[in-house]
Design a protein around this motif. Structure first.
Motif, PDB file in Angstrom:
ATOM      1  N   ARG A   7      45.244  25.528  70.201  1.00 52.56           N
ATOM      2  CA  ARG A   7      45.399  24.924  68.870  1.00 52.56           C
ATOM      3  C   ARG A   7      44.111  25.119  68.058  1.00 52.56           C
ATOM      4  NH1 ARG A   7      49.274  21.893  67.046  1.00 52.56           N
ATOM      5  NH2 ARG A   7      50.100  21.542  69.128  1.00 52.56           N
ATOM      6  N   ARG A   8      42.971  24.937  68.708  1.00 49.87           N
ATOM      7  CA  ARG A   8      41.672  25.130  68.045  1.00 49.87           C
ATOM      8  C   ARG A   8      41.505  26.583  67.596  1.00 49.87           C
ATOM      9  NH1 ARG A   8      36.380  26.313  69.786  1.00 49.87           N
ATOM     10  NH2 ARG A   8      34.858  25.525  68.300  1.00 49.87           N
ATOM     11  N   ILE A   9      41.890  27.515  68.451  1.00 53.49           N
ATOM     12  CA  ILE A   9      41.815  28.940  68.107  1.00 53.49           C
ATOM     13  C   ILE A   9      42.688  29.226  66.893  1.00 53.49           C
ATOM     14  CG2 ILE A   9      42.519  31.242  68.887  1.00 53.49           C
ATOM     15  CD1 ILE A   9      41.495  30.367  71.707  1.00 53.49           C
ATOM     16  N   TYR A  10      43.886  28.692  66.894  1.00 52.54           N
ATOM     17  CA  TYR A  10      44.773  28.902  65.748  1.00 52.54           C
ATOM     18  C   TYR A  10      44.115  28.385  64.470  1.00 52.54           C
ATOM     19  CZ  TYR A  10      48.744  29.175  62.716  1.00 52.54           C
ATOM     20  OH  TYR A  10      49.552  29.513  61.662  1.00 52.54           O
ATOM     21  N   GLN A  11      43.559  27.191  64.530  1.00 50.11           N
ATOM     22  CA  GLN A  11      42.936  26.596  63.348  1.00 50.11           C
ATOM     23  C   GLN A  11      41.734  27.413  62.873  1.00 50.11           C
ATOM     24  OE1 GLN A  11      44.199  24.212  61.402  1.00 50.11           O
ATOM     25  NE2 GLN A  11      45.945  24.317  62.790  1.00 50.11           N
ATOM     26  N   LEU A  12      40.957  27.955  63.799  1.00 55.96           N
ATOM     27  CA  LEU A  12      39.825  28.810  63.414  1.00 55.96           C
ATOM     28  C   LEU A  12      40.300  30.060  62.686  1.00 55.96           C
ATOM     29  CD1 LEU A  12      37.500  28.622  66.545  1.00 55.96           C
ATOM     30  CD2 LEU A  12      36.916  27.920  64.208  1.00 55.96           C
ATOM     31  N   VAL A  13      41.345  30.683  63.206  1.00 58.32           N
ATOM     32  CA  VAL A  13      41.866  31.895  62.566  1.00 58.32           C
ATOM     33  C   VAL A  13      42.412  31.551  61.181  1.00 58.32           C
ATOM     34  CG1 VAL A  13      43.579  33.753  62.721  1.00 58.32           C
ATOM     35  CG2 VAL A  13      42.284  33.073  64.747  1.00 58.32           C
ATOM     36  N   LEU A  14      43.102  30.441  61.063  1.00 52.76           N
ATOM     37  CA  LEU A  14      43.608  30.016  59.761  1.00 52.76           C
ATOM     38  C   LEU A  14      42.457  29.753  58.791  1.00 52.76           C
ATOM     39  CD1 LEU A  14      45.923  29.212  57.900  1.00 52.76           C
ATOM     40  CD2 LEU A  14      45.864  26.931  58.943  1.00 52.76           C
ATOM     41  N   GLN A  15      41.421  29.083  59.243  1.00 52.21           N
ATOM     42  CA  GLN A  15      40.256  28.828  58.387  1.00 52.21           C
ATOM     43  C   GLN A  15      39.579  30.127  57.976  1.00 52.21           C
ATOM     44  OE1 GLN A  15      37.824  26.166  60.673  1.00 52.21           O
ATOM     45  NE2 GLN A  15      39.285  24.490  60.506  1.00 52.21           N
ATOM     46  N   GLY A  92      44.634  38.302  78.453  1.00 51.08           N
ATOM     47  CA  GLY A  92      45.419  37.663  79.489  1.00 51.08           C
ATOM     48  C   GLY A  92      45.735  36.198  79.220  1.00 51.08           C
ATOM     49  N   ASP A  93      45.393  35.701  78.033  1.00 57.14           N
ATOM     50  CA  ASP A  93      45.596  34.283  77.756  1.00 57.14           C
ATOM     51  C   ASP A  93      46.348  34.068  76.443  1.00 57.14           C
ATOM     52  OD1 ASP A  93      45.447  31.499  77.811  1.00 57.14           O
ATOM     53  OD2 ASP A  93      43.355  31.446  77.163  1.00 57.14           O
ATOM     54  N   VAL A  94      45.709  34.379  75.320  1.00 56.54           N
ATOM     55  CA  VAL A  94      46.323  34.090  74.025  1.00 56.54           C
ATOM     56  C   VAL A  94      45.761  35.045  72.976  1.00 56.54           C
ATOM     57  CG1 VAL A  94      44.603  32.383  73.290  1.00 56.54           C
ATOM     58  CG2 VAL A  94      46.950  32.188  72.447  1.00 56.54           C
ATOM     59  N   GLY A  95      46.564  35.305  71.961  1.00 48.21           N
ATOM     60  CA  GLY A  95      46.123  36.065  70.802  1.00 48.21           C
ATOM     61  C   GLY A  95      46.676  35.427  69.551  1.00 48.21           C
ATOM     62  N   VAL A  96      45.843  35.309  68.532  1.00 45.54           N
ATOM     63  CA  VAL A  96      46.269  34.724  67.262  1.00 45.54           C
ATOM     64  C   VAL A  96      45.780  35.633  66.143  1.00 45.54           C
ATOM     65  CG1 VAL A  96      46.028  32.776  65.681  1.00 45.54           C
ATOM     66  CG2 VAL A  96      46.169  32.353  68.143  1.00 45.54           C
ATOM     67  N   ARG A  97      46.703  36.010  65.261  1.00 48.08           N
ATOM     68  CA  ARG A  97      46.355  36.756  64.050  1.00 48.08           C
ATOM     69  C   ARG A  97      47.166  36.161  62.913  1.00 48.08           C
ATOM     70  NH1 ARG A  97      46.381  43.261  63.266  1.00 48.08           N
ATOM     71  NH2 ARG A  97      45.180  42.999  65.162  1.00 48.08           N
ATOM     72  N   ILE A  98      46.520  35.906  61.801  1.00 44.72           N
ATOM     73  CA  ILE A  98      47.213  35.426  60.611  1.00 44.72           C
ATOM     74  C   ILE A  98      46.954  36.450  59.519  1.00 44.72           C
ATOM     75  CG2 ILE A  98      47.414  33.600  58.904  1.00 44.72           C
ATOM     76  CD1 ILE A  98      46.514  31.643  61.121  1.00 44.72           C
ATOM     77  N   GLU A  99      48.029  37.065  59.035  1.00 43.93           N
ATOM     78  CA  GLU A  99      47.895  38.190  58.103  1.00 43.93           C
ATOM     79  C   GLU A  99      48.593  37.902  56.786  1.00 43.93           C
ATOM     80  OE1 GLU A  99      49.020  42.937  57.827  1.00 43.93           O
ATOM     81  OE2 GLU A  99      49.077  41.919  59.755  1.00 43.93           O
ATOM     82  N   ASP A 100      47.899  38.212  55.720  1.00 46.54           N
ATOM     83  CA  ASP A 100      48.455  38.180  54.374  1.00 46.54           C
ATOM     84  C   ASP A 100      48.169  39.509  53.702  1.00 46.54           C
ATOM     85  OD1 ASP A 100      49.417  35.480  54.256  1.00 46.54           O
ATOM     86  OD2 ASP A 100      47.364  34.787  53.968  1.00 46.54           O
ATOM     87  N   LEU A 101      49.016  39.864  52.751  1.00 46.70           N
ATOM     88  CA  LEU A 101      48.751  40.992  51.866  1.00 46.70           C
ATOM     89  C   LEU A 101      48.366  40.399  50.516  1.00 46.70           C
ATOM     90  CD1 LEU A 101      51.704  43.383  52.735  1.00 46.70           C
ATOM     91  CD2 LEU A 101      49.399  43.291  53.714  1.00 46.70           C
ATOM     92  N   VAL A 102      47.268  40.883  49.963  1.00 48.22           N
ATOM     93  CA  VAL A 102      46.774  40.336  48.706  1.00 48.22           C
ATOM     94  C   VAL A 102      46.665  41.416  47.630  1.00 48.22           C
ATOM     95  CG1 VAL A 102      45.507  38.485  49.864  1.00 48.22           C
ATOM     96  CG2 VAL A 102      44.333  40.610  49.328  1.00 48.22           C
ATOM     97  N   LEU A 103      46.882  40.995  46.409  1.00 43.48           N
ATOM     98  CA  LEU A 103      46.698  41.831  45.230  1.00 43.48           C
ATOM     99  C   LEU A 103      45.524  41.254  44.465  1.00 43.48           C
ATOM    100  CD1 LEU A 103      47.549  43.857  42.949  1.00 43.48           C
ATOM    101  CD2 LEU A 103      49.065  42.025  42.120  1.00 43.48           C
ATOM    102  N   VAL A 104      44.519  42.077  44.190  1.00 40.63           N
ATOM    103  CA  VAL A 104      43.384  41.628  43.374  1.00 40.63           C
ATOM    104  C   VAL A 104      43.852  41.625  41.924  1.00 40.63           C
ATOM    105  CG1 VAL A 104      40.992  42.045  42.697  1.00 40.63           C
ATOM    106  CG2 VAL A 104      41.739  42.603  45.030  1.00 40.63           C
ATOM    107  N   THR A 105      43.680  40.474  41.276  1.00 40.31           N
ATOM    108  CA  THR A 105      44.062  40.325  39.873  1.00 40.31           C
ATOM    109  C   THR A 105      42.796  40.328  39.011  1.00 40.31           C
ATOM    110  OG1 THR A 105      43.985  37.905  39.962  1.00 40.31           O
ATOM    111  CG2 THR A 105      46.094  38.967  40.542  1.00 40.31           C
ATOM    112  N   GLU A 106      42.949  40.188  37.720  1.00 38.35           N
ATOM    113  CA  GLU A 106      41.799  40.183  36.810  1.00 38.35           C
ATOM    114  C   GLU A 106      40.855  39.008  37.075  1.00 38.35           C
ATOM    115  OE1 GLU A 106      40.873  42.509  34.654  1.00 38.35           O
ATOM    116  OE2 GLU A 106      42.628  43.740  35.057  1.00 38.35           O
TER     117      GLU A 106
END
Length: 122
Positions: A7-15, A92-106
Motif C-alpha cells: 500500500r505504501r509503495i502504491y501511494q509513493l508511485v501515486l505521489q 518476485g514480489d510486487v510492481g506498481v506503475r501509474i501512467e497518464d498521457l498528458v498534453l502540454v497546453t499554453e
C-alpha cells in the motif's frame, strides 16, 4: 489483500505521478519532471527500484522520438504529448506503475486519459 508495504509503495508511485504532473507547463525541462517523480520515490526509500525513464513522447506510434528522463535536453512545449509513468518494481514480489498521457497546453497540461487512481487489486 494488500500488505502495508505494498500500500505504501502504491501511494509513493501515486505521489510521484502527481508531483511530476503538477510541474508540467511550457518551458519546464523534461528532466525536471523526471527528477520530481524520482525524488518522491527516493525519499520513500525505493529509488533503486524505479528502473526506467519517467515517460516517452506519444505521436504516430506509441513510443515516439523523445523521452522524459534525466538525460532529456527537451523542454515542455504546447502541443507535446507524452507519458508520465513512474513505477516501483520489487523482483518476485510486487510492481506498481501509474501512467497518464498528458498534453502540454499554453498554461499547463491536460491529462488525456481518465481512469480512477484508487488502489486496485488484480
Amino acid at each position: 489483500s494488500v500488505s502495508p508495504e505494498h500500500r505504501r509503495i502504491y501511494q509513493l508511485v501515486l505521489q510521484a505521478n502527481e508531483a511530476a504532473e503538477a510541474m508540467i507547463r511550457p518551458g519546464v525541462p523534461l528532466r525536471d519532471l523526471d527528477a520530481a517523480a524520482r525524488n518522491v520515490i527516493e525519499a520513500g526509500g525505493y529509488g533503486r527500484y524505479f528502473t526506467h525513464r519517467l515517460g516517452h513522447f506519444i505521436g504516430l506510434s506509441v513510443h515516439d522520438a523523445g523521452d522524459v528522463s534525466s538525460a532529456s535536453e527537451a523542454v515542455a512545449q504546447p502541443g507535446n504529448v507524452f507519458s508520465i509513468e513512474p513505477g516501483i518494481y520489487l523482483d518476485g514480489d510486487v510492481g506498481v506503475r501509474i501512467e497518464d498521457l498528458v498534453l502540454v497546453t499554453e498554461d499547463g497540461c491536460r491529462i488525456l486519459n481518465r481512469y480512477p487512481k484508487e488502489l486496485q487489486i488484480i
